[in-house]
Write an enzyme that holds these catalytic residues in place. Sequence first.
Site, mmCIF file in Angstrom:
data_model
loop_
_atom_site.group_PDB
_atom_site.id
_atom_site.type_symbol
_atom_site.label_atom_id
_atom_site.label_comp_id
_atom_site.label_asym_id
_atom_site.label_seq_id
_atom_site.Cartn_x
_atom_site.Cartn_y
_atom_site.Cartn_z
ATOM 1 N N CYS A 1 -3.596 -9.105 8.494
ATOM 2 C CA CYS A 1 -3.967 -9.413 9.877
ATOM 3 C C CYS A 1 -3.279 -8.465 10.859
ATOM 4 C CB CYS A 1 -3.624 -10.853 10.216
ATOM 5 S SG CYS A 1 -4.517 -12.078 9.239
ATOM 6 N N ARG B 1 -11.907 -14.263 7.878
ATOM 7 C CA ARG B 1 -12.037 -13.087 8.738
ATOM 8 C C ARG B 1 -13.493 -12.983 9.196
ATOM 9 N NH1 ARG B 1 -7.190 -10.770 7.988
ATOM 10 N NH2 ARG B 1 -6.251 -11.080 5.931
#
Length: 216
Positions: A53, A130
């Site tokens: 991330c 995601r």
Amino acid sequence: MDTAIAVNPGFPRLNQPAPAFEAETTHGTLRLEDFQGSWVILFSHPADFTPVCTTEFVAFAELAPELKKRGVELCGLSIDSTYSHIAWVRNIEQIFGVKIPFPIIADLNKDVATLYGMVMPGESKTETSRCVFVIDPKGILRAMIYYPLTTGRNTQEILRLIDALQATDKHGIATPANWKPGDKVIVPPPRTTEDAEERMRAGYETADWYFSKKTL
């Protein structure tokens, strides 16, 4: 016997209005309607202070100026708190020298994540996948991309997608596989026999009546 497929009525659908929301972010309270008139990339990440991330947020921050040129706003999301988001953003700036310019939604109750189908129970019941949602200036959902937890996104592909969507809206064309700005585009196929005959004489790069390209 016909088999019916159960569909979540709240799950977002392409070319339909994007689900409206109001949420707390690192830039204060935001509503989807606050972005009206701009393109929006709403994306979720599994968790703050995680390595994949972090690479994505650095990449999105570096892409932000190019998106801004195209009238596109970024908005991130995870189910972490605002305090966690703030601490992580500060950490990224301190460690990597990159300032995060866009807001991050703190979705502790999973309200926005549920509206957009960001949680995939088969992958994780506690983290958002995601996901990428592209919303146009009229609030219409134009594209969705989903990645697994282990795979970081290609932000250049997201930029290419924006360029393709904006070219389609401006010129009424389609884009072929691997298209990028400057490449030839697809002319919409004819809908009648007469149009098909005309197509062959129109001066396009035509492989057959249904397949024609041109330069913008």
